[in-house]
Design a protein around this motif. Structure first.
Motif, mmCIF file in Angstrom:
data_model
loop_
_atom_site.group_PDB
_atom_site.id
_atom_site.type_symbol
_atom_site.label_atom_id
_atom_site.label_comp_id
_atom_site.label_asym_id
_atom_site.label_seq_id
_atom_site.Cartn_x
_atom_site.Cartn_y
_atom_site.Cartn_z
ATOM 1 N N GLN A 77 -14.590 29.249 27.088
ATOM 2 C CA GLN A 77 -15.149 27.893 27.071
ATOM 3 C C GLN A 77 -15.048 27.248 28.441
ATOM 4 O O GLN A 77 -15.990 26.637 28.926
ATOM 5 C CB GLN A 77 -14.366 27.029 26.086
ATOM 6 N N PHE A 78 -13.870 27.423 29.082
ATOM 7 C CA PHE A 78 -13.642 26.784 30.376
ATOM 8 C C PHE A 78 -14.620 27.305 31.425
ATOM 9 O O PHE A 78 -15.271 26.528 32.127
ATOM 10 C CB PHE A 78 -12.195 27.005 30.839
ATOM 11 N N PHE A 79 -14.749 28.635 31.489
ATOM 12 C CA PHE A 79 -15.621 29.187 32.523
ATOM 13 C C PHE A 79 -17.092 28.891 32.245
ATOM 14 O O PHE A 79 -17.878 28.701 33.178
ATOM 15 C CB PHE A 79 -15.337 30.678 32.733
ATOM 16 N N ALA A 80 -17.452 28.841 30.962
ATOM 17 C CA ALA A 80 -18.835 28.478 30.624
ATOM 18 C C ALA A 80 -19.115 27.045 31.077
ATOM 19 O O ALA A 80 -20.149 26.747 31.684
ATOM 20 C CB ALA A 80 -19.046 28.607 29.119
ATOM 21 N N TRP A 81 -18.150 26.169 30.810
ATOM 22 C CA TRP A 81 -18.290 24.757 31.197
ATOM 23 C C TRP A 81 -18.323 24.615 32.724
ATOM 24 O O TRP A 81 -19.142 23.881 33.274
ATOM 25 C CB TRP A 81 -17.113 23.966 30.606
ATOM 26 N N LEU A 82 -17.448 25.393 33.405
ATOM 27 C CA LEU A 82 -17.387 25.349 34.866
ATOM 28 C C LEU A 82 -18.724 25.803 35.468
ATOM 29 O O LEU A 82 -19.217 25.220 36.438
ATOM 30 C CB LEU A 82 -16.245 26.241 35.359
ATOM 31 N N GLY A 83 -19.298 26.841 34.831
ATOM 32 C CA GLY A 83 -20.600 27.337 35.295
ATOM 33 C C GLY A 83 -21.649 26.243 35.217
ATOM 34 O O GLY A 83 -22.452 26.058 36.136
ATOM 35 N N GLN A 84 -21.609 25.486 34.100
ATOM 36 C CA GLN A 84 -22.570 24.390 33.937
ATOM 37 C C GLN A 84 -22.356 23.322 35.009
ATOM 38 O O GLN A 84 -23.307 22.812 35.592
ATOM 39 C CB GLN A 84 -22.391 23.748 32.557
ATOM 40 N N VAL A 85 -21.060 22.993 35.252
ATOM 41 C CA VAL A 85 -20.740 21.954 36.242
ATOM 42 C C VAL A 85 -21.258 22.373 37.621
ATOM 43 O O VAL A 85 -21.855 21.577 38.343
ATOM 44 C CB VAL A 85 -19.210 21.690 36.292
ATOM 45 N N ASP A 93 -24.625 20.311 35.861
ATOM 46 C CA ASP A 93 -24.655 19.803 34.494
ATOM 47 C C ASP A 93 -23.256 19.327 34.115
ATOM 48 O O ASP A 93 -22.374 20.117 33.799
ATOM 49 C CB ASP A 93 -25.122 20.913 33.545
ATOM 50 N N PHE A 94 -23.053 18.012 34.143
ATOM 51 C CA PHE A 94 -21.727 17.445 33.863
ATOM 52 C C PHE A 94 -21.559 17.098 32.393
ATOM 53 O O PHE A 94 -20.653 16.373 32.016
ATOM 54 C CB PHE A 94 -21.497 16.191 34.713
ATOM 55 N N GLY A 95 -22.444 17.581 31.568
ATOM 56 C CA GLY A 95 -22.362 17.276 30.133
ATOM 57 C C GLY A 95 -23.267 16.109 29.774
ATOM 58 O O GLY A 95 -24.016 15.601 30.615
ATOM 59 N N PRO A 124 -27.966 12.890 30.035
ATOM 60 C CA PRO A 124 -27.069 13.649 30.916
ATOM 61 C C PRO A 124 -26.137 12.703 31.671
ATOM 62 O O PRO A 124 -26.585 11.666 32.168
ATOM 63 C CB PRO A 124 -28.018 14.351 31.883
ATOM 64 N N VAL A 125 -24.844 13.096 31.736
ATOM 65 C CA VAL A 125 -23.850 12.230 32.376
ATOM 66 C C VAL A 125 -24.191 12.005 33.855
ATOM 67 O O VAL A 125 -24.092 10.892 34.364
ATOM 68 C CB VAL A 125 -22.436 12.845 32.244
ATOM 69 N N LEU A 126 -24.652 13.086 34.520
ATOM 70 C CA LEU A 126 -24.971 12.962 35.945
ATOM 71 C C LEU A 126 -26.067 11.919 36.150
ATOM 72 O O LEU A 126 -26.032 11.126 37.099
ATOM 73 C CB LEU A 126 -25.412 14.326 36.506
ATOM 74 N N HIS A 127 -27.032 11.904 35.225
ATOM 75 C CA HIS A 127 -28.120 10.938 35.304
ATOM 76 C C HIS A 127 -27.568 9.516 35.201
ATOM 77 O O HIS A 127 -27.935 8.622 35.965
ATOM 78 C CB HIS A 127 -29.118 11.228 34.169
ATOM 79 N N LEU A 128 -26.644 9.331 34.229
ATOM 80 C CA LEU A 128 -26.024 8.012 34.031
ATOM 81 C C LEU A 128 -25.263 7.575 35.283
ATOM 82 O O LEU A 128 -25.359 6.429 35.733
ATOM 83 C CB LEU A 128 -25.045 8.052 32.853
ATOM 84 N N ILE A 129 -24.497 8.538 35.844
ATOM 85 C CA ILE A 129 -23.690 8.226 37.026
ATOM 86 C C ILE A 129 -24.595 7.874 38.202
ATOM 87 O O ILE A 129 -24.375 6.874 38.902
ATOM 88 C CB ILE A 129 -22.755 9.410 37.376
#
Lengths: 314, 293
Positions: free
Chosen positions: A64-72, A76-78, A86-91
């Motif tokens: 899970q961690f590495f999959a999430w890290l790959g997205q980041v 893709d921050f979730g 998308p969180v990045l869009h909001l930020i």
């Protein structure tokens, strides 16, 4: 110099990795099932099962961690658990608001902190020095959210000189933007000014004690020239890098200042996310802030190497 | 042969007990005196709050809603008619408690990890230091907000959040101190007469790193009080109806035009209390600074 800069960049990588690990652990430590929030009122088991599949919740934690890290790493921050955005869009949407406030606050801090620090060092032990130190100590002790409330009471409610809240982009309506920026920028810049003042004073005192300043004085130069042309240039080197490091302080201060002045920025985004239990946004904001802070640290380090001739040649 | 304990760490730098003039210098230091007096006033306020003949801090009085300061209500009343003076006294308990508990949490985690990193060095130091850097990479308040979000809004959780976010500062401080003290001759001496690692760390090294820890703890008390107030102001700390200065300001900001007095006193209390700890910390640093001796 290039080797030194490259080494600094390499050192930042494990820190970034650990920050992401901590943010991931924070997400896993959250109470309750976050998917119950997304699944809405009905809490359809099928929806929850599908969400668990999308977010790989049934995989081992390491996967899970590495999959999430790959997205980041792909930006893709979730997503917001509330709106799905998308969180990045909001930020990125909120960041310009906070950056406008942060820039104005840095200007206030530099305009007050550095000259007062220089004066305090130049007239060390005098009434000017004591007043400046008292001012700095007060600036560091005053809670900026309360200072904001007091300024609103005095300037907006009582004197009716400036608006008490709201935001306007400097690129849309500059005059209105400045009117709405003065109070929050002063509140946020005040604490930073105190910090800069203390450091400028000690950096100046250090330089004023050095041999080359004594030589400049011995040559018969007047004190103004000694202070401004000889001492200040060298004293400013650590102060410039220090100002870069104020980024973290600014973001933290902005959370409270934006709350007091109802400014729809980065700080308000995280506070609202906490209350909406939108953990996706909280996690994204923490990660983005940490990355920003590490990058600013890196810039400060590189800037220090670039402006310091001894490190440049070494 | 000398026992490990008979090897005195008296010659080391930094030990509190090794400085007979500390108290004298502290009493002569103006900022320490002013700071100490301010802190003492707030400590007395917090301790005496339940004993003094004050009104009930929780009981609403709908006949006295938002009354301005008067002879009866020195600092006015709040939106539920409660006396502000009473709530300030009880609020002092929350603020000081938050300061003390968060410092204790930070010390309880920071000292052992700092000791381990500084004493053993090598990979233990690398791992601990990298984690410390990663934690320091996130601004204090944002980290505290993130922890508070995970733990849920309450005074206890705010204290834990503040304490946890301060851990890296203490790890770094203790690590640095341990690294310089462990090279001192008296440590070698104690090791030569058979002291083990644990004894060396806790009986010889740690006592000699106390000065900067005491100074940093005092200065961090100031920061913890502001952070507690900030978290309560955001609604993530003390929950109503229990009073805390930050929570009082959180409510007061909604009545700025109708009842401006509600915002004044809690902020003044936070400011003076934080100023007190900052002055005391500065004074302690001056009194304990080896260069001053």
């Amino acid at each position: 110099m290039t080797t030194l800069i490259l080494r600094r960049i390499l050192i930042a990588i494990p820190t970034l990795f650990l920050v992401s690990l901590m943010v991931f652990a924070l997400q896993r430590a959250l109470p309750g099932d976050p998917f119950l929030v997304i699944a809405g009122e009905e809490r359809d088991p099928e929806v929850i099962a599908r969400l668990r599949e999308i977010y790989r919740m049934d995989d081992p934690v390491v996967v899970q961690f590495f999959a999430w890290l790959g997205q980041v790493l792909q930006g893709d921050f979730g997503r917001s658990l509330r709106t799905g955005e998308p969180v990045l869009h909001l930020i990125l949407q909120k960041l310009p608001v906070t950056l406008q406030l942060a820039t104005a606050s840095i200007l206030v801090a530099v305009a007050i902190g550095i000259p007062v620090g220089i004066l305090a060092a130049r007239y060390k032990g005098s009434a000017v020095d004591y007043s400046a130190s008292a001012l700095a100590l007060s600036g560091l002790s005053i809670p900026n959210f309360w200072f904001g409330i007091m300024l609103i009471l005095l300037v907006s409610v009582h004197l009716k000189w400036l608006p008490a809240s709201g935001y306007e982009s400097i690129f849309v309506d500059p005059w209105e933007a400045i009117k709405r920026l003065i109070l929050p920028a002063f509140v946020l810049g005040n604490g930073l000014a105190a910090f800069l003042m203390r450091h400028t004073r000690s950096a100046m005192l250090e330089v004023l004690r050095s041999d080359y300043v004594r030589t400049a004085r011995a040559k018969g130069l007047d004190e103004d020239t000694v202070v401004h042309r000889h001492a200040l240039r060298n004293a400013l080197v650590p102060i410039i890098t220090l100002t870069t490091l104020l980024f973290g302080e600014l973001l933290a201060g902005a959370v409270l200042t934006e709350q007091v002045f109802t400014i729809p920025g980065f700080g308000k985004l995280i506070v609202d996310a906490v209350f909406n239990r939108d953990y996706g946004v909280v996690q994204g904001v923490v990660l983005c802030t940490a990355i920003g802070f590490i990058v600013m640290n890196l810039i400060a380090d590189i800037l220090y190497i670039v402006v310091n001739p001894r490190l440049r040649t070494g | 042969m000398a026992s490990p304990d008979s090897i005195s760490s008296a010659g080391a730098a930094g030990g509190l007990s090794t400085r007979p003039g500390v108290l004298k210098r502290l009493l002569k230091n103006r900022s320490a005196l002013i700071g100490g007096s301010l802190v003492l006033i707030f400590v007395l306020m917090a301790l005496l709050a339940p004993i003094l003949p004050l009104a009930d801090p929780f009981k609403s009085n709908f006949l006295a809603i938002r009354k301005p300061p008067s002879e009866l209500y020195w600092f006015g009343t709040d939106e539920l008619g409660r006396d502000q003076v009473t709530r300030l006294f009880f609020g002092a308990r929350a603020s000081l408690l938050a300061g003390i508990v968060s410092v204790l949490i930070a010390l309880a985690i920071g000292i052992p990890f700092g000791l381990l990193a500084g004493w053993y060095g090598g990979w233990i130091d690398i791992v601990i230091s990298r984690f410390t850097e990663a934690m320091l990479a996130c601004p204090f308040l944002i980290l505290a907000i993130a922890f508070a979000a995970v733990l849920g809004p309450s005074l206890t959780n705010a204290m834990i959040a503040i304490g946890l976010s301060a851990v890296p500062i203490f790890i770094r401080l203790v690590r640095g101190q341990v690294m310089s003290v462990k090279a001192e001759d008296f440590v070698e001496g104690a090791r030569a007469v058979g002291a083990g690692d644990l004894r060396l760390m806790f009986r010889h090294v740690l006592p000699n790193t106390l000065s900067p820890i005491v100074v940093q703890s005092t200065l961090f008390m100031a920061q913890a009080i502001i952070l507690e107030a900030a978290l309560s102001f955001l609604g993530l700390g003390q929950q109503p109806p229990a009073p805390s200065w930050g929570q009082m300001l959180n409510v007061a900001k909604n009545f700025m035009e109708q009842a401006p007095w509600m915002s004044v006193a809690p902020g003044v209390c936070i400011f003076l209390c934080v100023l007190g700890f900052n002055l005391l910390g500065d004074g302690l640093r001056d009194a304990l600074d080896p260069k001053e001796n």
